[in-house]
Design an enzyme around this catalytic site. Structure first.
Site, PDB file in Angstrom:
ATOM      1  N   CYS B  97      29.967  32.235  49.882  1.00  0.00           N
ATOM      2  CA  CYS B  97      30.196  32.980  48.749  1.00  0.00           C
ATOM      3  C   CYS B  97      29.461  31.660  47.460  1.00  0.00           C
ATOM      4  O   CYS B  97      28.328  32.532  47.409  1.00  0.00           O
ATOM      5  CB  CYS B  97      31.445  32.766  48.652  1.00  0.00           C
ATOM      6  SG  CYS B  97      32.217  33.536  47.060  1.00  0.00           S
ATOM      7  N   ARG B 131      35.737  41.873  40.102  1.00  0.00           N
ATOM      8  CA  ARG B 131      35.997  40.703  40.911  1.00  0.00           C
ATOM      9  C   ARG B 131      35.664  41.943  42.390  1.00  0.00           C
ATOM     10  O   ARG B 131      35.847  43.339  42.220  1.00  0.00           O
ATOM     11  CB  ARG B 131      36.690  39.924  41.229  1.00  0.00           C
ATOM     12  CG  ARG B 131      37.100  39.200  40.831  1.00  0.00           C
ATOM     13  CD  ARG B 131      37.860  37.973  40.931  1.00  0.00           C
ATOM     14  NE  ARG B 131      37.796  37.132  41.953  1.00  0.00           N
ATOM     15  CZ  ARG B 131      36.572  35.685  42.209  1.00  0.00           C
ATOM     16  NH1 ARG B 131      36.148  35.668  40.778  1.00  0.00           N
ATOM     17  NH2 ARG B 131      36.445  35.350  42.875  1.00  0.00           N
ATOM     18  N   HIS B 197      34.653  35.856  53.830  1.00  0.00           N
ATOM     19  CA  HIS B 197      35.597  35.066  54.190  1.00  0.00           C
ATOM     20  C   HIS B 197      36.306  35.856  55.578  1.00  0.00           C
ATOM     21  O   HIS B 197      35.897  36.490  56.315  1.00  0.00           O
ATOM     22  CB  HIS B 197      35.978  34.517  52.749  1.00  0.00           C
ATOM     23  CG  HIS B 197      36.137  34.236  51.624  1.00  0.00           C
ATOM     24  ND1 HIS B 197      35.710  32.779  51.123  1.00  0.00           N
ATOM     25  CD2 HIS B 197      35.649  34.961  50.746  1.00  0.00           C
ATOM     26  CE1 HIS B 197      35.032  32.361  50.157  1.00  0.00           C
ATOM     27  NE2 HIS B 197      35.140  33.564  49.506  1.00  0.00           N
TER      28      HIS B 197
END
Lengths: 486, 266
Positions: B97, B131, B197
């Site tokens: 990320c 997002r 993640h």
């Protein structure tokens, strides 16, 4: 000319007419909400703590402020990542001990819908709450809306940790939004902040309200070095790393900034000494501007000392004396899922809500006081209320839990993630069991425990609700709604 | 042959760790220990010099905007050069990320900050106003690793690969690099950048082993890694994959059991 547009009749009578119409609308909305709550309880659909509120807000958007305006004692809001429920339940106990009737969203339904439902539940058919004061726990992201609608006289912020970043965006921007919400309070309001949390302590700088702090001055109960779950280690003013002189847990401690000189505010409500006694509670010496004394807190862990101080500070700012505080604390009955002990099949189920890294680390620290060889039920869910992202389990120091259990049963919608985490924390396969279904998992954990033994259930938010519902069906506990709503 | 020692360099451990990224370091460490090998993890932070001869594997997690700016400044110049030299020399690297974004050519944040990257990956990132959040599944296109990757993404940056940028894989479900071209992550030699993640490596053990093998091969004569019992990890991988691929929102049926238990209806 403007008068003309209103037509004939005085402004006053128009206003009266308008008010009557709004009253009628409020009454209709409240009636609908109550009916739905009743129906949902009747059908056993659960506590019905949010949906009725949704309906009321849809029918009359200004319902919460209309109902709250009838509360003679105004409103108190409790927000923060951890400890909202415990803090507001403690404060509710103190208010009751002082003879007041709080209107309180006790079930942890802390969005605008839940607050609306709690107000409606406590209201007469005309939407007038039967209570003296509103006491609401408020989700961090909902705080701005709640402040604007309810115009609280006191806002308490317990702490800010990374909880569900996938819902709230990043911690810093959340703090900014909360700070500007507090800036909207008038000069007659009070704000009570956690001095030990650098992020929370910084929230009071833009508000006209009078700002007070609570914190621990006890240097005995500390842990060495910042944990992995510490979230706010940098000065909010200048960005340099903070120096921690004393460190309690997470990023809580006594800190200062070596660059710009920012330091922890001196707490108005402080714990001068804390003596922890495992899962059974602790003894806390408290110092307030008006009295000093020792309290026996029937709740485990250092984090609950913060909750105690927040509630005690709030009570004093509302004008309550030592006696009410003492009776409120010592007569405290555990809020649902926050360290409840439930007898099931000759065993005791110790139910602890564990929903984020800091909360979990504190629970693990408390469990370490119980020795080794226990049975643990760990339930990890990824429903919306838990946060869809479960990667936070890698920020929990499960390495410290791993040596303890002789059997750990992993369950929940993310049972396998939990199991993998425990494997990498060092728990060997012979002590680990995975059961996707909560009922099977509970059975397995109870079977693994001997007669009279305690099973420690560490559960995320919705897993706590599900476990509770399961226990209700098994007849071990009463339905949540019977005690949940005021 | 002496037992291998894996030397991990954890870049900015206190600044770049969000959504459990440190789980990747735990996974690398435990998977070596279970094989009886030693692991050294060194944390390098702002101002610490990087000596590329001292590490086999580099790891950098994600971070919030402010931390990213501090790291960007620190990586400019010698340190970034050293990291690039290490990867050119065949060292393994995993960046997640925010770390991935800073190893590309540049990152234009949504607040208008222009952060230059160290150009390890031929990739550019522009901050978006929404997002990308959710579970992801990726068909992995790494040389020497077949199969799927599962994880959780949460980023507003949209990354586009340049002509030399080779993606880590194709998105099966989720957004990936930019939500448009179906690519996810970037690979250069033994360096990987990705938005996953999760933590990524514990549930994708073959990727963890891919990194370990390449990191150690430079110094040790290793054909393959001794296998481990990954039944639990694979089950978790499968469960996550099933969860991503299942279509639509999770429906919860009405609780008939509740009716019966109340004794009024049955």
């Amino acid at each position: 000319m403007a008068r003309k547009a209103w037509g004939n009749g005085s402004v006053k009578s128009r206003l009266n007419h308008y008010n009557r119409r709004m009253d009628a609308r409020l009454a209709a909305a409240v009636a609908a909400g109550k009916a739905i709550a009743w129906l949902s309880r009747r059908l056993g659909a659960g506590a019905g703590s949010n949906f009725p509120g949704k309906v009321i807000l849809r029918l009359y958007g200004r319902a919460p402020e209309a109902m709250a305006s009838h509360l003679p004692g105004g409103c108190v809001l409790v927000s923060g990542t951890n400890g909202k429920t415990t803090t507001s339940n403690l404060l509710a106990g103190m208010l009751r001990a002082a003879g007041m009737v709080p209107v309180h969203n006790r079930v942890g339904a802390n969005l605008m819908t839940g607050i609306t439902a709690a107000l409606a539940q406590a209201s007469s058919a005309r939407g007038i709450p039967r209570g003296d004061i509103g006491l609401f726990e408020v989700d961090e992201a909902t705080l701005p809306a709640a402040v604007e609608r309810l115009r609280p006289r006191l806002v308490i912020v317990t702490n800010l940790f990374r909880d569900q970043l996938d819902r709230y965006g990043e911690l810093e921007s959340l703090a900014r939004r909360m700070g500007s919400a507090l800036a909207g309070l008038g000069s007659r309001a009070h704000v009570l902040l956690n001095a030990d949390d650098p992020l929370v302590a910084s929230l009071g700088k833009d508000t006209d309200a009078s700002v007070h702090y609570f914190g621990m001055d006890s240097a005995e109960e500390t842990e060495g070095g910042l944990r992995h779950a510490a979230d706010s280690k940098h000065c909010r003013e200048c960005g340099s790393p903070l120096d921690f002189e004393t460190h309690y847990f997470g990023h809580m401690g006594i800190y200062s900034c070596p660059t710009c000189g920012l330091s922890r505010p001196a707490p108005d409500f402080a714990a001068s000494r804390v003596e922890l006694a495992g899962t059974s509670g602790s003894r806390v010496s408290v110092v307030t501007p008006t009295w000093k004394g020792e309290l026996r807190l029937p709740l485990p862990g250092l984090y609950n000392v913060h909750n105690l101080l927040a509630a005690l500070g709030g009570a004093q700012l509302l004008g309550l004396g030592e006696e009410a505080v003492r009776r409120g604390v010592e007569g405290y009955t555990t809020a649902f899922g926050r360290g409840e002990r439930i007898p099931v099949d000759g065993r005791t189920l110790f139910l602890v809500l564990s929903k984020n890294p800091t909360g979990f680390n504190e629970v693990i620290r408390t469990l370490r006081g119980e020795g080794e060889g226990m049975v643990v039920l760990a339930a990890l869910n990824d429903r919306i209320a838990d946060g869809r992202d479960v990667s936070w389990i890698w920020d929990v120091d499960f390495e410290e839990l791993a040596p303890l259990p002789r059997r750990l049963v992993a369950t929940g919608t993310r049972a396998w993630d939990m199991a993998v985490r425990m494997k990498y924390a060092g728990l060997d396969g012979t002590r680990l069991e995975v059961r996707g279904d909560l009922r099977d998992a509970l059975r397995a954990a109870l079977d693994a425990a001997g007669e009279g033994e305690t099973v420690f259930a560490l559960t995320t938010y919705t897993a706590t609700l599900e476990l509770r519902r399961l226990l209700t069906r098994m007849g071990a506990v009463q339905g949540l709604w019977k005690e949940g709503l005021p | 042959m002496t037992a291998p020692v894996l030397r991990i360099c954890h870049l900015y451990p206190e600044l770049m760790n969000i959504y459990g990224d440190r789980g990747n370091v735990i996974a690398l460490t435990m998977r070596c220990r279970w094989r009886g090998w030693e692991v050294q993890v060194t944390g390098l932070s702002l101002g610490d010099p990087l000596d590329p001869s001292r590490y086999d594997l580099y790891f950098m997690g994600g971070g919030q905007d402010r931390e990213q700016m501090m790291v960007c400044e620190d990586l400019a110049g010698e340190k970034g050069e050293a990291l690039r030299a290490a990867v050119e020399d065949g060292a393994a690297l995993l960046s997640i990320c925010g770390g991935y974004q800073l190893l590309g050519k540049r990152f234009l944040t949504c607040t208008g900050e222009d952060l230059p990257g160290i150009s390890l990956f031929d990739a550019e990132t522009v901050g978006g106003d929404t997002r990308f959040i959710g579970n992801v599944a990726v068909r992995c296109r790494l040389e020497g690793m077949e199969g799927t990757l599962v994880g959780f993404e949460n980023h507003s940056g949209r990354t586009r690969l340049g002509p030399a940028g080779k993606p880590l894989g194709e998105v099966i479900k989720g957004y990936g690099n930019n939500g448009e071209d179906g690519s996810e992550g970037c690979v250069y030699r033994h360096a990987i950048g990705t938005y996953l993640h999760g933590s990524l490596l514990p549930k994708n053990p073959s990727l963890a082993d891919w990194l370990i093998l390449r990191a150690l091969r430079r110094r040790y004569d290793l054909e393959q890694l001794p296998p481990l019992d990954d039944a639990l990890e694979e089950e978790a991988h499968r469960a996550a994959l099933y969860m991503v691929l299942r279509k639509g929102p999770r429906l919860r049926l009405p609780r008939w059991g509740g009716w019966r238990a109340s004794g009024r209806f049955g």
